[in-house]
Design a protein around this motif. Structure first.
Motif, mmCIF file in Angstrom:
data_model
loop_
_atom_site.group_PDB
_atom_site.id
_atom_site.type_symbol
_atom_site.label_atom_id
_atom_site.label_comp_id
_atom_site.label_asym_id
_atom_site.label_seq_id
_atom_site.Cartn_x
_atom_site.Cartn_y
_atom_site.Cartn_z
ATOM 1 N N ASP A 193 0.808 -1.226 0.000
ATOM 2 C CA ASP A 193 0.000 0.000 0.000
ATOM 3 C C ASP A 193 0.840 1.273 0.000
ATOM 4 O O ASP A 193 0.309 2.381 0.090
ATOM 5 C CB ASP A 193 -0.953 0.012 1.196
ATOM 6 C CG ASP A 193 -0.235 -0.021 2.541
ATOM 7 O OD1 ASP A 193 1.010 0.100 2.559
ATOM 8 O OD2 ASP A 193 -0.913 -0.177 3.581
ATOM 9 N N GLY A 194 2.166 1.143 -0.054
ATOM 10 C CA GLY A 194 3.033 2.315 -0.119
ATOM 11 C C GLY A 194 3.493 2.840 1.221
ATOM 12 O O GLY A 194 4.187 3.868 1.269
ATOM 13 N N ASN A 195 3.145 2.186 2.302
ATOM 14 C CA ASN A 195 3.495 2.674 3.638
ATOM 15 C C ASN A 195 4.767 2.027 4.203
ATOM 16 O O ASN A 195 5.013 2.100 5.416
ATOM 17 C CB ASN A 195 2.328 2.430 4.611
ATOM 18 C CG ASN A 195 1.148 3.340 4.295
ATOM 19 O OD1 ASN A 195 1.342 4.524 4.002
ATOM 20 N ND2 ASN A 195 -0.061 2.795 4.328
ATOM 21 N N GLY A 196 5.546 1.397 3.352
ATOM 22 C CA GLY A 196 6.775 0.781 3.826
ATOM 23 C C GLY A 196 7.968 1.722 3.703
ATOM 24 O O GLY A 196 7.810 2.927 3.448
ATOM 25 N N TYR A 197 9.144 1.182 3.872
ATOM 26 C CA TYR A 197 10.367 1.994 3.777
ATOM 27 C C TYR A 197 11.431 1.172 3.046
ATOM 28 O O TYR A 197 11.288 -0.034 2.896
ATOM 29 C CB TYR A 197 10.832 2.411 5.187
ATOM 30 C CG TYR A 197 11.242 1.284 6.108
ATOM 31 C CD1 TYR A 197 12.547 0.759 6.108
ATOM 32 C CD2 TYR A 197 10.333 0.725 7.020
ATOM 33 C CE1 TYR A 197 12.938 -0.264 6.965
ATOM 34 C CE2 TYR A 197 10.702 -0.304 7.887
ATOM 35 C CZ TYR A 197 12.001 -0.794 7.855
ATOM 36 O OH TYR A 197 12.367 -1.802 8.703
ATOM 37 N N PRO A 198 12.481 1.815 2.509
ATOM 38 C CA PRO A 198 12.879 3.216 2.729
ATOM 39 C C PRO A 198 12.293 4.207 1.733
ATOM 40 O O PRO A 198 12.374 5.413 1.943
ATOM 41 C CB PRO A 198 14.402 3.152 2.551
ATOM 42 C CG PRO A 198 14.621 2.058 1.556
ATOM 43 C CD PRO A 198 13.563 1.027 1.869
ATOM 44 N N HIS B 20 0.179 -4.810 3.539
ATOM 45 C CA HIS B 20 1.615 -5.046 3.681
ATOM 46 C C HIS B 20 2.159 -5.891 2.513
ATOM 47 O O HIS B 20 3.188 -5.565 1.923
ATOM 48 C CB HIS B 20 1.876 -5.764 5.004
ATOM 49 C CG HIS B 20 3.332 -5.867 5.354
ATOM 50 N ND1 HIS B 20 3.765 -6.025 6.649
ATOM 51 C CD2 HIS B 20 4.458 -5.859 4.592
ATOM 52 C CE1 HIS B 20 5.088 -6.094 6.663
ATOM 53 N NE2 HIS B 20 5.534 -6.013 5.420
ATOM 54 N N PHE B 21 1.431 -6.935 2.163
ATOM 55 C CA PHE B 21 1.948 -7.926 1.212
ATOM 56 C C PHE B 21 1.229 -7.889 -0.126
ATOM 57 O O PHE B 21 0.050 -7.525 -0.204
ATOM 58 C CB PHE B 21 1.811 -9.340 1.792
ATOM 59 C CG PHE B 21 2.356 -9.494 3.182
ATOM 60 C CD1 PHE B 21 3.686 -9.259 3.459
ATOM 61 C CD2 PHE B 21 1.520 -9.877 4.226
ATOM 62 C CE1 PHE B 21 4.192 -9.408 4.738
ATOM 63 C CE2 PHE B 21 2.007 -10.019 5.511
ATOM 64 C CZ PHE B 21 3.343 -9.784 5.774
#
Length: 382
Positions: free
Chosen positions: A286-291, A341-342
Motif C-alpha cells: 500500500d506504499g506505507n513501507g520503507y525506505p 503489507h503484502f
C-alpha cells in the motif's frame, strides 16, 4: 603393356569362372599387369574369398553352375566388405534383358566374350581406382571418427572439469553470502536456520508463480542477505530489549539503505539481486513501507517475495526474547495484511502451499526455548 599400370600393391582381382582355361588366361593377363590375382570356380568360393580377404575388383562369369553370377553379385553387394567392390560381368551372352538384371543385382560393368585385352585392362584399371578411392574414403572416415571420439572425450573431460570448478565456485559464492548474512543475524539474536527457512520460502514462492529454476535458485542464494544492513546499526539500538523510540526506529530503518549500499554495484548476479532484496523487503504493497515508500508492483518482485518469507518466519519462529506465534494466528495475520503489507497474489500463493511451507519449517527447525509472548509483532517492522 602400359608401364603406368597399377602394381600388385595397388589392386587385388578376383576371377570367378567355371572354365579353367578362362581363369588361367585372365590370371596370366592380370599378373603381367602387376595385379594380385585370386581364382574361384564357383559362386560359393567367390563369396568366401570376398568375405574373408576382400577384392578390389571381381571379374564374374554370369553363368555359373549352382549359384548363378547374379546371386553372387547380390550377396556381395549385401555384405559390408562388398558394398563398394566393383563387379564386372564377363559373359558370352549378349542379352539386353540379362544385362538389365545384372545392373539391378549391383553390377558395375559388362564385358562380352571374347573380350578385347586392351579394353579389359582399361576397365580393370578404372574399377580398381574406384575401389581404392572408396577404401581411402573409409580410412579417412575411420580416422576422422577416431579423432572425433578422442576430441569428444577430451571435451567431455574439459566440460566435467569446468562444471566441477563452476560448482565449487558457486558453492564458495553461496557460502560467502551465507556467512556474511550470518554476521548480520548474530547481532540480532536470530539463527542461521532463519536464513535457511526464509531463503527456501522465497524459492518456493518463486517456483509456484512460474519463475525459472535458475531464478528460483538466485532467490534462494540472495535472500539471506536481506538484513545485512543491520551491520551498520549501532548496538544500542539493534540490541535494545524494549520498544524503540521514533528516533531510534528511524535509524533502524536505515538498515535497508545500508544493505543496498553494501551490496549494490557487484557484477555477481546473486549479489545484485541481494542488493534489491535488502533495499525493498520492507516496502509495503500500500506504499506505507520503507525506505522509499514504493507501492504495488513498483516494488521489485524479489522484494515482495522476501517480505512474505521474512515476516512469516519471524512470526512463527522462537527467539530468546519471544516464543513462536501459533500457526493459525500467524496465518491470520498474513491474510489480514494481504493487499496492505503484502502482495495479495503472492500471499495467496504462499498460503495455498502452506503444507510445503511447513515442510521447509520442519526441515530447518530451531532449537531455541520459548520465553516471552509479546515481542512477536515487533518482527513486522524490525
Amino acid at each position: 603393356m602400359d608401364s603406368g599400370a597399377p602394381r600388385a600393391s595397388g589392386g587385388r582381382i578376383l576371377v570367378v569362372d567355371d572354365e579353367a582355361t578362362m581363369r588361367r588366361l585372365l590370371e596370366k593377363l592380370l599378373r603381367l599387369e602387376g595385379y594380385e590375382v585370386a581364382l574361384a570356380s564357383s559362386g560359393e568360393q567367390a563369396l568366401q574369398e570376398v568375405f574373408t580377404r576382400g577384392a578390389d575388383t571381381v571379374l564374374l562369369d554370369m553363368r555359373l553352375p549352382g549359384m548363378s553370377g547374379l546371386d553372387v553379385c547380390r550377396q556381395i553387394r549385401s555384405h559390408p566388405r562388398g558394398v563398394h567392390t566393383p563387379i564386372v560381368f564377363i559373359t558370352a551372352v549378349n542379352d539386353r534383358e540379362l544385362r538389365r538384371r545384372g545392373m539391378e543385382a549391383g553390377a558395375d560393368d559388362f564385358l562380352s566374350k571374347p573380350f578385347d585385352e586392351v579394353e579389359l585392362m582399361a576397365r580393370i584399371r578404372n574399377s580398381v581406382r574406384v575401389k581404392l578411392y572408396y577404401d581411402n574414403l573409409e580410412q579417412q572416415k575411420g580416422a576422422l571418427a577416431k579423432a572425433i571420439d578422442a576430441r569428444t572425450t577430451e571435451l567431455a573431460a574439459a566440460v566435467a572439469e569446468l562444471t566441477r570448478v563452476q560448482n565449487e565456485l558457486r558453492a564458495s559464492h553461496e557460502e560467502t553470502i551465507y556467512r556474511l548474512s550470518r554476521a548480520a543475524e548474530f547481532r540480532d539474536d536470530e539463527t542461521g536456520q532463519h536464513l535457511q527457512r526464509m531463503s527456501w520460502y522465497c524459492h518456493l514462492i518463486g517456483s509456484k508463480i512460474g519463475l525459472s529454476p535458475s531464478t528460483c535458485e538466485l532467490l534462494r542464494i540472495a535472500s539471506p542477505m536481506h538484513d545485512v544492513g543491520k551491520l551498520g546499526i549501532p548496538d544500542r539500538i539493534l540490541l535494545k530489549p524494549g520498544r524503540l523510540t521514533p528516533e531510534e526506529f528511524t535509524i533502524m530503518k536505515t538498515h535497508a539503505e545500508i544493505g543496498y549500499r553494501i551490496l549494490h554495484g557487484s557484477t555477481a548476479e546473486p549479489l545484485e539481486l541481494a542488493a534489491t532484496i535488502a533495499h525493498t523487503h520492507h516496502e509495503k504493497w500500500d506504499g506505507n513501507g520503507y525506505p522509499r515508500g514504493l507501492r504495488g508492483e513498483d516494488i521489485p518482485l524479489a522484494g515482495r517475495i522476501a517480505a512474505i518469507a521474512d515476516v512469516f518466519d519471524a512470526l512463527t519462529s522462537a527467539r530468546p526474547y519471544k516464543p513462536a506465534w501459533p500457526l493459525e494466528a500467524a496465518l491470520d495475520l498474513m491474510r489480514k495484511n494481504a493487499g496492505s503489507h503484502f502482495d495479495p497474489h503472492l500471499t495467496e500463493v504462499f498460503l495455498t502451499h502452506i503444507d510445503e511451507v511447513l515442510a521447509i519449517r520442519d526441515r530447518f527447525a530451531d532449537t531455541h526455548p520459548d520465553e516471552c509472548v509479546e515481542a512477536a509483532k515487533a518482527a513486522l517492522v524490525g
